[in-house]
Design an enzyme around this catalytic site. Structure first.
Site, short mmCIF file in Angstrom:
data_model
loop_
_atom_site.label_atom_id
_atom_site.label_comp_id
_atom_site.label_asym_id
_atom_site.label_seq_id
_atom_site.Cartn_x
_atom_site.Cartn_y
_atom_site.Cartn_z
N HIS A 72 29.43 57.56 51.72
CA HIS A 72 30.32 58.71 51.52
C HIS A 72 29.53 59.84 50.88
CE1 HIS A 72 34.68 57.24 51.99
NE2 HIS A 72 33.88 56.41 52.67
N TYR A 200 40.91 61.87 44.26
CA TYR A 200 41.42 61.79 42.88
C TYR A 200 42.46 62.90 42.71
CZ TYR A 200 37.41 58.81 41.82
OH TYR A 200 36.49 57.78 41.79
N PRO A 292 38.58 52.89 35.00
CA PRO A 292 38.06 52.92 36.36
C PRO A 292 37.94 54.32 36.96
CG PRO A 292 40.30 52.07 36.33
CD PRO A 292 39.87 52.20 34.92
N LYS A 296 32.72 53.39 37.50
CA LYS A 296 31.44 53.06 36.88
C LYS A 296 31.28 51.60 36.45
CE LYS A 296 29.26 56.92 37.03
NZ LYS A 296 29.15 56.88 38.49
N TYR A 384 28.57 61.17 39.17
CA TYR A 384 29.36 60.27 40.01
C TYR A 384 28.45 59.39 40.87
CZ TYR A 384 33.33 58.54 42.66
OH TYR A 384 34.28 57.71 43.21
P1 RFL Z 1 33.29 40.07 35.58
O1 RFL Z 1 33.48 40.56 36.97
O2 RFL Z 1 34.48 40.08 34.68
O3 RFL Z 1 32.68 38.62 35.67
C1 RFL Z 1 32.58 37.77 34.57
C2 RFL Z 1 32.63 36.35 35.05
O4 RFL Z 1 32.52 35.48 33.93
C3 RFL Z 1 33.50 34.45 34.04
N1 RFL Z 1 33.81 33.98 32.69
C4 RFL Z 1 33.27 32.86 32.16
N2 RFL Z 1 32.41 31.95 32.67
C5 RFL Z 1 32.06 30.90 31.88
N3 RFL Z 1 32.53 30.75 30.60
C6 RFL Z 1 33.39 31.64 30.06
N4 RFL Z 1 33.84 31.47 28.80
C7 RFL Z 1 33.79 32.76 30.84
N5 RFL Z 1 34.61 33.81 30.64
C8 RFL Z 1 34.60 34.53 31.76
C9 RFL Z 1 34.69 35.11 34.74
O5 RFL Z 1 35.53 34.17 35.39
C10 RFL Z 1 33.95 36.02 35.72
O6 RFL Z 1 33.74 35.40 36.97
O7 RFL Z 1 32.14 40.90 34.82
P2 RFL Z 1 30.76 41.50 35.38
O8 RFL Z 1 30.05 40.52 36.24
O9 RFL Z 1 30.12 42.12 34.21
O10 RFL Z 1 31.21 42.68 36.40
C11 RFL Z 1 31.84 43.83 35.93
C12 RFL Z 1 32.87 44.31 36.94
O11 RFL Z 1 33.65 43.23 37.42
C13 RFL Z 1 33.79 45.35 36.30
O12 RFL Z 1 33.07 46.30 35.55
C14 RFL Z 1 34.63 46.13 37.28
O13 RFL Z 1 35.30 45.34 38.20
C15 RFL Z 1 35.64 46.94 36.45
N6 RFL Z 1 36.83 47.22 37.18
C16 RFL Z 1 36.78 48.23 38.05
N7 RFL Z 1 35.64 48.97 38.14
C17 RFL Z 1 35.58 49.99 38.99
O14 RFL Z 1 34.52 50.65 39.07
N8 RFL Z 1 36.68 50.29 39.79
C18 RFL Z 1 37.84 49.56 39.73
O15 RFL Z 1 38.78 49.84 40.46
C19 RFL Z 1 37.94 48.50 38.85
N9 RFL Z 1 39.06 47.75 38.73
C20 RFL Z 1 38.01 46.44 37.02
C21 RFL Z 1 39.12 46.72 37.82
C22 RFL Z 1 38.07 45.40 36.08
C23 RFL Z 1 39.23 44.63 35.90
N10 RFL Z 1 39.22 43.62 34.87
C24 RFL Z 1 38.01 43.23 34.24
C25 RFL Z 1 40.33 43.01 34.31
C26 RFL Z 1 40.27 45.95 37.69
C27 RFL Z 1 40.34 44.91 36.74
C28 RFL Z 1 41.62 44.12 36.68
C1 PHB Z 2 38.57 51.58 44.41
O1 PHB Z 2 38.32 51.78 45.61
O2 PHB Z 2 39.12 50.53 44.04
C2 PHB Z 2 38.22 52.61 43.42
C3 PHB Z 2 37.56 53.76 43.82
C4 PHB Z 2 37.24 54.73 42.88
C5 PHB Z 2 37.57 54.52 41.55
C6 PHB Z 2 38.20 53.37 41.16
C7 PHB Z 2 38.53 52.40 42.09
O3 PHB Z 2 37.28 55.49 40.64
#
Ligand code: RFL
Ligand code: PHB
Length: 389
Positions: A72, A200, A292, A296, A384
């Site tokens: 994109h 956005y 989010p 990032k 970004y």
């Molecule tokens: P993760 O993905 O949370 O992975 C951590 C892993 O560790 C496991 N775990 C354990 N394993 C062993 N022993 C324990 N005691 C443990 N406790 C936990 C978990 O099961 C998991 O598999 O962290 P990681 O790898 O640092 O990755 C980071 C990303 O996942 C995170 O920054 C993003 O997904 C944040 N985030 C979003 N980011 C965006 O840029 N756009 C989004 O739309 C977006 N939506 C989100 C999100 C994070 C969410 N969380 C954490 C609740 C939506 C949600 C719901």
């Molecule tokens: C998504 O596609 O889930 C998404 C994209 C941009 C954002 C957050 C989430 O800033």
């Protein structure tokens, strides 16, 4: 059991780190609390910075992303139903990739399987021991039996609710936190994305975001009060509210359909310092959370992995601990930049329940400036698409 690096958590940070280390000839064991199916059912981020794209390629897990991901060149920002565009390529010569975190994780699991890496799922009650000695070890339970894993280092990649960060004593850690007074209600639907580019939308009724995974998979979000529950929002009510907040021409063309996933995520900014304690190194959400809005979270996890991987390589291949000693400071410098950008976007684009007329005028003038200034758009594009590692 013995390994060089015990990786706690099999999310994107843990899997990417493990994959890079294995390919450099450094041994790992990944301990994941959940089943693989559970990890792969989580729907989260969708936008990859250029740096993360390069890292996936470097790890040997980038082929499907290159085939099926979507570059994109810009995003759309809408203010009270009127859109403007920020062109990343024109402003800073970079672009982003739309490719879901679920797919990134799936590709990393496949790449780890292909090289015979050790990933232990359903590892319960993970506990870290002797982290400030030269011989740290980890205990966990699997199928009712207790196991011990000896290692040189522990990489704490276990997310915000994991066991790693709490292993650092309270008097060593400083936590910084801002909790925002709203959440994002997100749905996935097998419909064409609302717009061609990620959009956005700032609106007096609240923020909305139109995103996508592929031409027949839309990811759509609206800002909701923290007191709302998923059951309060039928698909029809969601789509009506989403439509009201989008640019007029996007709203008119919107194709709706049943949700295949629906969830509410709270928004917070959080940083824990330092990211190293003895032989424990925190990485990704284990050390920090961003709202989010700036896309990032996943990308920051990747830049942490980059610094930590380079540091471990220097330790094992060059017998030089400079990278490990500098890891926390180096990673935190970039983390705070992404914190600032995500906070700024969140503050600019959402409706705050207690905002004054002055606060609203500031938000409006911030958006006017972004819409009309080449310099402001360059700053936006540079942040970004991702600051350099
Ligand atoms: P993760 O993905 O949370 O992975 C951590 C892993 O560790 C496991 N775990 C354990 N394993 C062993 N022993 C324990 N005691 C443990 N406790 C936990 C978990 O099961 C998991 O598999 O962290 P990681 O790898 O640092 O990755 C980071 C990303 O996942 C995170 O920054 C993003 O997904 C944040 N985030 C979003 N980011 C965006 O840029 N756009 C989004 O739309 C977006 N939506 C989100 C999100 C994070 C969410 N969380 C954490 C609740 C939506 C949600 C719901
Ligand atoms: C998504 O596609 O889930 C998404 C994209 C941009 C954002 C957050 C989430 O800033």
């Amino acid at each position: 059991m013995r390994t060089q690096i015990a990786v706690i958590g099999g999310g994107p940070a843990g899997l990417l780190l493990s994959q890079l280390l294995n390919r450099a000839g450094i041994g790992t064991v990944v301990l994941e609390r959940q089943t693989r199916d559970y990890v792969l059912s989580r729907i989260r981020a969708g936008v990859l910075e250029y740096g993360m794209v390069e890292m996936l390629r470097q790890s040997g897990a980038g082929d499907r992303m290159d085939r099926e991901g979507f570059p994109h060149d810009g995003v759309c920002v809408s203010v009270d139903n009127q859109p403007f565009r920020v062109d990343f390529v024109e402003r800073c010569g970079k672009r982003v990739f739309v490719y879901g975190q679920t797919e990134v994780t799936r590709d990393l699991y496949a790449a780890q399987d292909a090289i015979g890496a050790t990933i232990i799922d359903q590892a319960a009650n993970v506990a870290l021991h002797d982290l400030t000695t030269d011989h740290p070890w980890v205990t966990f339970e699997k199928d009712g039996a207790e196991h011990r894993l000896d290692c040189d280092f522990v990489a704490g990649c276990d997310g915000f609710h994991g066991a790693s960060r709490p292993s650092i004593p309270d008097d060593v850690r400083t936590d910084y936190e801002r909790v925002y007074p709203f959440g994002w209600l997100g749905i996935m639907s097998e419909t064409p994305p609302a717009a061609e580019e990620v959009t956005y939308a700032s609106h007096s009724r609240g923020f909305a975001l139109a995103s996508m995974r592929n031409p027949m998979l839309a990811r759509s979000y609206i800002q909701v009060p923290l007191t709302d529950r998923v059951e309060d929002w039928s698909d029809d009510v969601f789509w009506d509210e989403f439509r009201r907040r989008l640019p007029h021409e996007v709203a008119e063309a919107l194709v709706t359909g049943p949700s295949i996933e629906k969830s509410i995520a709270p928004l917070r900014s959080f940083v824990s310092e330092p990211m190293r304690w003895g032989r424990l190194f925190l990485c990704g959400d284990a050390a920090h959370i961003v709202p989010p809005t700036g896309a990032k979270g996943l990308n920051l996890a990747a830049s942490d992995v980059h610094y930590l991987f380079e540091a471990f390589k220097r330790h094992y291949l060059d017998k030089d601990d400079g990278g490990l000693d500098g890891y926390s400071q180096k990673a935190l410098k970039r983390i705070w930049q992404a914190m600032r950008f995500s906070w700024w976007m969140t503050m600019m684009l959402h409706s705050f329940p207690d905002s004054s007329g002055f606060d609203q005028a500031m938000q409006k003038s911030e958006l006017d400036y972004l819409a009309g200034s080449d310099a402001a758009q360059k700053v936006f594009a540079e942040n970004y698409t991702g600051l350099p590692f």
